[in-house]
Design a protein around this motif. Structure first.
Motif, PDB file in Angstrom:
ATOM      1  N   ALA A 171      27.591  -5.360  16.355  1.00  0.00           N
ATOM      2  CA  ALA A 171      26.881  -5.371  15.078  1.00  0.00           C
ATOM      3  C   ALA A 171      26.554  -3.957  14.629  1.00  0.00           C
ATOM      4  O   ALA A 171      26.430  -3.044  15.452  1.00  0.00           O
ATOM      5  N   VAL A 172      26.429  -3.808  13.325  1.00  0.00           N
ATOM      6  CA  VAL A 172      25.893  -2.557  12.790  1.00  0.00           C
ATOM      7  C   VAL A 172      24.380  -2.717  12.809  1.00  0.00           C
ATOM      8  O   VAL A 172      23.859  -3.686  12.264  1.00  0.00           O
ATOM      9  N   PRO A 173      23.676  -1.788  13.471  1.00  0.00           N
ATOM     10  CA  PRO A 173      22.238  -1.983  13.633  1.00  0.00           C
ATOM     11  C   PRO A 173      21.472  -1.705  12.343  1.00  0.00           C
ATOM     12  O   PRO A 173      21.962  -1.010  11.456  1.00  0.00           O
ATOM     13  N   THR A 174      20.285  -2.240  12.258  1.00  0.00           N
ATOM     14  CA  THR A 174      19.413  -1.910  11.134  1.00  0.00           C
ATOM     15  C   THR A 174      18.410  -0.860  11.606  1.00  0.00           C
ATOM     16  O   THR A 174      18.059  -0.807  12.782  1.00  0.00           O
ATOM     17  N   GLY A 175      17.980  -0.044  10.683  1.00  0.00           N
ATOM     18  CA  GLY A 175      16.928   0.924  10.990  1.00  0.00           C
ATOM     19  C   GLY A 175      17.383   2.074  11.854  1.00  0.00           C
ATOM     20  O   GLY A 175      16.558   2.846  12.358  1.00  0.00           O
ATOM     21  N   ARG A 176      18.673   2.220  12.054  1.00  0.00           N
ATOM     22  CA  ARG A 176      19.167   3.322  12.866  1.00  0.00           C
ATOM     23  C   ARG A 176      20.648   3.541  12.540  1.00  0.00           C
ATOM     24  O   ARG A 176      21.393   2.575  12.372  1.00  0.00           O
ATOM     25  N   ALA A 177      21.060   4.819  12.447  1.00  0.00           N
ATOM     26  CA  ALA A 177      22.469   5.105  12.194  1.00  0.00           C
ATOM     27  C   ALA A 177      23.271   4.675  13.418  1.00  0.00           C
ATOM     28  O   ALA A 177      22.783   4.783  14.538  1.00  0.00           O
ATOM     29  N   PRO A 178      24.491   4.179  13.203  1.00  0.00           N
ATOM     30  CA  PRO A 178      25.273   3.726  14.358  1.00  0.00           C
ATOM     31  C   PRO A 178      25.734   4.909  15.211  1.00  0.00           C
ATOM     32  O   PRO A 178      25.821   6.041  14.732  1.00  0.00           O
ATOM     33  N   VAL A 179      26.049   4.635  16.474  1.00  0.00           N
ATOM     34  CA  VAL A 179      26.683   5.612  17.356  1.00  0.00           C
ATOM     35  C   VAL A 179      28.064   5.899  16.776  1.00  0.00           C
ATOM     36  O   VAL A 179      28.720   4.959  16.311  1.00  0.00           O
ATOM     37  N   PRO A 180      28.590   7.093  16.737  1.00  0.00           N
ATOM     38  CA  PRO A 180      28.039   8.301  17.344  1.00  0.00           C
ATOM     39  C   PRO A 180      27.217   9.153  16.378  1.00  0.00           C
ATOM     40  O   PRO A 180      26.888  10.279  16.713  1.00  0.00           O
ATOM     41  N   VAL A 181      26.945   8.621  15.159  1.00  0.00           N
ATOM     42  CA  VAL A 181      26.084   9.390  14.252  1.00  0.00           C
ATOM     43  C   VAL A 181      24.743   9.602  14.958  1.00  0.00           C
ATOM     44  O   VAL A 181      24.182  10.691  14.970  1.00  0.00           O
ATOM     45  N   ALA A 182      24.222   8.507  15.551  1.00  0.00           N
ATOM     46  CA  ALA A 182      23.062   8.633  16.440  1.00  0.00           C
ATOM     47  C   ALA A 182      23.603   8.657  17.868  1.00  0.00           C
ATOM     48  O   ALA A 182      24.629   8.029  18.152  1.00  0.00           O
ATOM     49  N   GLU A 183      22.946   9.392  18.726  1.00  0.00           N
ATOM     50  CA  GLU A 183      23.483   9.516  20.080  1.00  0.00           C
ATOM     51  C   GLU A 183      23.269   8.233  20.888  1.00  0.00           C
ATOM     52  O   GLU A 183      24.171   7.772  21.570  1.00  0.00           O
ATOM     53  N   GLU A 184      22.057   7.675  20.776  1.00  0.00           N
ATOM     54  CA  GLU A 184      21.802   6.421  21.471  1.00  0.00           C
ATOM     55  C   GLU A 184      21.847   5.301  20.444  1.00  0.00           C
ATOM     56  O   GLU A 184      21.348   5.454  19.335  1.00  0.00           O
ATOM     57  N   GLY A 185      22.421   4.173  20.848  1.00  0.00           N
ATOM     58  CA  GLY A 185      22.556   3.064  19.915  1.00  0.00           C
ATOM     59  C   GLY A 185      21.453   2.028  20.090  1.00  0.00           C
ATOM     60  O   GLY A 185      20.587   2.175  20.940  1.00  0.00           O
ATOM     61  N   LEU A 186      21.526   1.028  19.219  1.00  0.00           N
ATOM     62  CA  LEU A 186      20.616  -0.114  19.385  1.00  0.00           C
ATOM     63  C   LEU A 186      21.432  -1.274  19.954  1.00  0.00           C
ATOM     64  O   LEU A 186      22.630  -1.395  19.701  1.00  0.00           O
ATOM     65  N   ALA A 187      20.747  -2.121  20.730  1.00  0.00           N
ATOM     66  CA  ALA A 187      21.374  -3.360  21.191  1.00  0.00           C
ATOM     67  C   ALA A 187      20.324  -4.445  21.080  1.00  0.00           C
ATOM     68  O   ALA A 187      19.111  -4.178  21.145  1.00  0.00           O
TER      69      ALA A 187
END
Lengths: 773, 244
Positions: A171-187
């Protein structure tokens, strides 16, 4: 008048099909590049915007680790249309591993039913279900990086335990840029699964257990009023504004930043090169049509009307070429937007906006109009009698360069080629300039390659980590980690890093405590030196500039978590990609802080990729190792995909420019070529003289272009360094040996551009060219 | 006695395809030119005289028939071989001089010598000698646009002679000159002829043709007659060529 102009334009287009076609191609290429640059710039966030709509995204997200705060009260504030959550979120960086790779993720606990507002956008597989094995939905970018697909099993590494999970979907997360734009992702996991992962977890508990809520506003303009109303709550301990949709969009756009920079620079080059060709070809055409101009004037045309005839002719062609170029630019744009789109699991479609199209057309038509009107106006003002009497004075000029070539005893075919070129010096110079743009581009590209080479050999030289591998200790026991590192023969040396959240006044600082042989670390110092003893601090160059710190200054750093204050003296400024980093000796840090990372330099000849996998395996999946050269290589692949095709476009424009210049010259000098044949020059010698002229332009372009290219490269590198905020220019200039490669390259390009004209010159039949004898 | 023919054509034909219709410009020309002869070719416009000259210099290929230079068949040679012949054995002069506009007179004259592989020093020597012989030393550093028509044609003559070709082909060499310049150029051609130079000249002008020792009249692509018109050197003759 208009009808006459159209008729003349049609007749000219029929008579000079090849020239019109080449001109059309070149103008189209310039328009396409410009359109591409503008479209990628304006469409960089388009895939993200679409995903945001699909998510019914919130506008901002707020988290709290304060158990006394009720985030639900935010729903009643002015400007709020709806809220999503609050959901529990673990800010502890747990990792998932699939034995090959590891990825740090923040876990969010959600319900089986996706919320209507601000829900993750499922791109693969499905959302979480309560029945069966515990499941996880992973940030799509993180999954792509790891090679994980829906249905795979992964291990979630939690403290000392490993929790097996089935990947239900991506999924594309909400409230956070996806990896690798952000270093750590959401799950995402279900709330119950989260509780099972951190038993007894609740807001404020030691596992960094937070709650987060998504706030959807009535519209963007409602944000200031909402934030003002939320101020009392945001001021409370543990509560903070996590992110805004606009900030995330900006981060995603930044992923295309280098593309936009390069496309912008190249489109200016391409437009300039196209301008040169247009100037060359139109001036040549007008010169070759002096007789026609005389006739038009004899028929009653004023100089203005003559100019208008030529303007109408070239603008009609340019308009058609602009339309084709705009279409091509829009068609190519998805390839440049794909990276973002792939990350978001959507198809990329450029935004068709009027402004970029208008800018492209106006720029292209303006250049064409300028380069047509000036020579046409000059020709229109000339004497009709003289124009009718001869086709111009072209070629009557004495050639000083030709005389020099003869004096240098160069072969006669070379002398002839040089003389022919120098009979139209303005045209030769313009063509040389177009080739020079190609050389500048090649020099810049070699600079990029050299910089990547340097970065792969020595990442610290561009502000990266000073090591072959950076190993995140993650959840590995520090003693076990050190024993493992010490047991590995592949490791030549390593430095232990301990990251601590700190503050310098109001400024948040990443304090890196270092231990080991720091001299071997390879940090690149702009001023001063590396720390050598406790009490000393080295600071990133960008931070030094921002905070006005310099060598000798004393700073006071507080460590909020341990209520400690460190008094330090600045001893050095070094290149640093990350913001607000300070380096101190680990000895300064309270014992509660454990090592976080290891900078490892391997012995020469080690396969670092294989060693990374081996470290992951030997640590039981506890380490999270990264090979710096692999990261750089991936970035290089990405940039090459942009730069090499753009080089191709400029080289093609330069070759076409040369081709059209030489063809014009040959058309004007066909009698001379015919005469040369009667004097005993073979077709091969005639072709060689044309090649010689082209090669001379190539060599001249190299001589002028390489220094200019180095200057342009310096300027662009400075700009890029500012953009990534390393704190200094970090580009590597291309080596002399690589620059030498440009010489045969330019001559080869000249040879390609000369091929058709050389054939045309060689096949001139004296009986045709001298028919009116 | 067998004539020493430097140029010989046998049943020479040349046709052009002019958009479907075939124009037969030469219809079986037999011509023999002896070494050292001065032959003028006359005839009305379109009779094929310039085309004949082009074929003799290898600037065009015959449709059929044979061309021999100094007894050697050359009609089947390729462009490269003809180029070598032109730089060594055949000099060309044109009605409008056809000097290369961006070269000085000296450079124009030297060019064929350099193309023929003569050293730069030798090319300069020949150039200076010809400039002096033709009385145009003062034009050496001037471009064609800076000298008169007569001077341009003298420069063209010098250029044609710089490789000491056995044959000089001249296509209306006085066509663009005033009468004074015409006289000067003719005097020079006669002077070269006097030194044994073979000359084949195409002209409309009977006064020019009168300078030749043989005049060939062409009509409709054929040689109608060959007339001994001027004072012939003892060993020169121009006749309709031998029967094929």
């Amino acid at each position: 008048m208009i009808r006459a102009a159209v008729r003349k334009a049609m007749a000219d287009a029929r008579a000079r099909r090849l020239q019109a076609f080449l001109l059309f191609l070149v103008i189209s290429a310039a328009a396409a590049t410009l359109m591409l640059a503008l479209t990628v710039r304006s469409s960089a966030s388009e895939p993200f915007e679409r995903t945001v709509r699909e998510m019914n995204s919130a506008h901002l997200w707020i988290t709290s680790s304060n158990p006394d705060v009720d985030l639900n009260t935010l729903a009643a504030l002015p400007g709020v249309r709806a809220t999503s959550g609050p959901y529990p979120q673990l800010w502890a960086g747990y990792s998932i591993s699939n034995s090959e790779k590891k990825q740090q993720l923040y876990l969010v606990g959600m319900d089986e039913q996706l919320p209507e507002v601000d829900h993750p956008a499922i791109t693969d597989g499905r959302w979480l279900r309560a029945s069966g094995e515990p499941e996880i939905v992973i940030d799509r970018g993180a999954a792509l990086r790891m090679g994980v697909e829906a249905g795979d099993r992964v291990d979630l590494l939690v403290d000392e335990r490993t929790v097996p999970l089935v990947v239900a979907g991506l999924a594309v997360p909400t409230g956070r840029a996806p990896v690798p734009v952000a270093e750590e992702g959401l799950a995402y996991v279900l709330r119950d699964t989260l509780q099972a992962i951190v038993p007894g977890g609740r807001v404020g508990s030691p596992q960094f257990y937070h709650e987060r809520i998504g706030i959807q506003l009535t519209d963007d303009s409602a944000a200031p009023a909402f934030l003002a109303a939320a101020e009392p709550l945001l001021a409370r301990d543990g509560v903070r504004l996590l992110d805004t949709r606009a900030d995330i969009a900006a981060d995603v756009e930044d992923a295309n930043m280098f593309d936009v920079i390069f496309l912008g620079v190249f489109s200016i080059f391409a437009l300039f090169a196209a301008g040169i060709i247009i100037a060359n070809v139109m001036a040549g055409q007008i010169l070759s049509q002096r007789r026609d101009i005389g006739l038009l004037k004899a028929l009653g045309f004023t100089p203005l009307q003559v100019t208008l005839v030529f303007l109408a002719e070239s603008l009609a062609l340019a308009l058609a070429a602009s339309i084709a170029g705009v279409g091509a630019g829009l068609a190519i744009a998805p390839f440049f937007l794909n990276r973002t789109a792939e990350l978001l699991g959507v198809t990329s479609a450029p935004v068709v906006e009027l402004m970029p199209i208008a800018i492209t057309c106006v720029a292209v038509l303006g250049v064409v109009a300028l380069f047509t009107a000036v020579p046409a106006w000059n020709a229109g003002r000339g004497s009709a009698v003289r124009a009718l009497a001869r086709t111009g004075k072209g070629g009557a000029r004495r050639s000083l360069i030709g005389a020099l070539a003869a004096r240098l005893r160069l072969p006669v075919v070379v002398v002839l080629g040089v003389k022919d070129l120098s009979s139209h010096p303005a045209r030769a110079v313009a063509t040389m300039l177009a080739l020079t743009l190609g050389v500048i581009t090649a020099t810049f590209t070699l600079g990029i390659e050299a910089t990547f080479g340097t970065a792969m050999r020595d990442p610290a030289s561009i502000g990266g980590a000073p090591a072959d591998l950076v190993v995140d200790r993650d959840r590995y026991d520090p003693d076990a980690a050190v024993s493992l590192l010490q047991s590995r023969p592949e490791i030549e040396s390593y430095i232990v890093r301990t990251d601590v959240d700190a503050a310098y006044g109001e400024e948040d600082i990443d304090l890196h405590g270092l231990e080991g042989d720091l001299e071997r670390g390879g940090w690149v110092f702009v001023a001063g030196r590396m720390i050598a003893a406790p009490g000393e601090v080295a600071i990133g160059q960008n931070m030094a500039a921002d905070l006005g710190l310099d060598i000798g200054d004393r700073v006071s750093i507080t460590l909020p978590e341990s209520d400690t204050t460190l008094g330090l003296q600045v001893v050095g400024r070094y290149l640093e990609l990350d913001e607000n980093v300070m380096l101190v000796s680990s000895e300064m840090l309270p014992a509660r802080y454990l090592p976080t990372d290891y900078y490892i330099n391997t012995v020469q000849g080690t396969d670092n990729g294989a060693f990374r996998r081996e470290l992951l395996r030997a640590s039981g999946g506890n380490f999270d190792p990264e090979v710096m050269s692999e990261t750089t290589a991936a970035f290089r692949r990405q940039l090459r995909g942009v730069i090499l095709p753009l080089n191709g476009v400029l080289f093609a424009i330069a070759a076409v420019n040369l081709l059209s210049t030489l063809l014009l010259g040959i058309r004007e000098s066909q009698r001379d070529y015919a005469v040369m044949k009667t004097l005993g020059l073979t077709p091969g010698q005639i072709a060689a003289s044309v090649f010689a002229g082209g090669a001379l332009l190539g060599v001249a372009a190299v001589i002028v272009g390489i220094p200019l290219g180095l200057a342009v490269t310096t300027v662009i590198f400075d700009g890029m360094s500012k953009a990534v905020d390393v704190g200094a220019s970090v580009g590597t200039m291309p080596s002399a040996a690589s620059l030498l490669l440009i010489v045969p390259g330019a001559i080869a390009l000249a040879a390609v551009g000369s091929m058709l004209p050389a054939r045309a010159a060689a096949s001139i039949r004296p009986t045709d060219a001298l028919r009116y004898e | 006695m067998v004539a020493d023919l430097i140029i010989e054509t046998r049943n020479l034909h040349k046709s052009f395809d002019t958009g479907g219709a075939v124009a037969r410009v030469l219809r079986g020309v037999d011509l023999g030119v002896e070494r050292g002869a001065f032959v003028a070719i006359m005839g009305p416009s379109g009779c094929g005289k310039s085309t004949l000259l082009h074929l003799l210099g290898g600037l065009d290929r015959p449709t059929s028939g044979e061309i021999l230079l100094s007894g050697r068949r050359v009609d089947g040679l390729g462009e490269g071989a003809w180029a070598v012949i032109r730089r060594r054995e055949v000099g060309y002069m044109f009605q409008s001089f056809n000097l290369i506009a961006n070269m000085t007179a000296a450079e124009n004259i030297e060019l064929p010598a350099l193309v023929a592989g003569v050293s730069a020093k030798e090319a300069r020597r020949r150039r200076d000698e010809l400039l002096a012989q033709l009385g145009i030393t003062s034009t050496a550093s001037l471009t064609p646009g800076e000298v008169s028509g007569g001077q341009q044609q003298r420069i063209a003559l010098a250029r044609a002679l710089v490789n000491e070709p056995a044959i000089l082909l001249a296509d209306e060499p006085t066509g663009n000159l005033d009468s004074a310049s015409t006289r000067e150029v003719l005097a020079m051609l006669r002077e070269r002829h006097g030194r044994g130079q073979t000359l084949v000249l195409v002209t409309h002008d009977p006064n020019v043709a009168a300078a030749a020792d043989r005049v060939v009249h062409m009509i409709d692509g054929r040689i109608e007659s060959a007339v001994r018109d001027g004072p012939a050197p003892a060993d020169a003759a121009a006749t309709p060529g031998p029967a094929p």
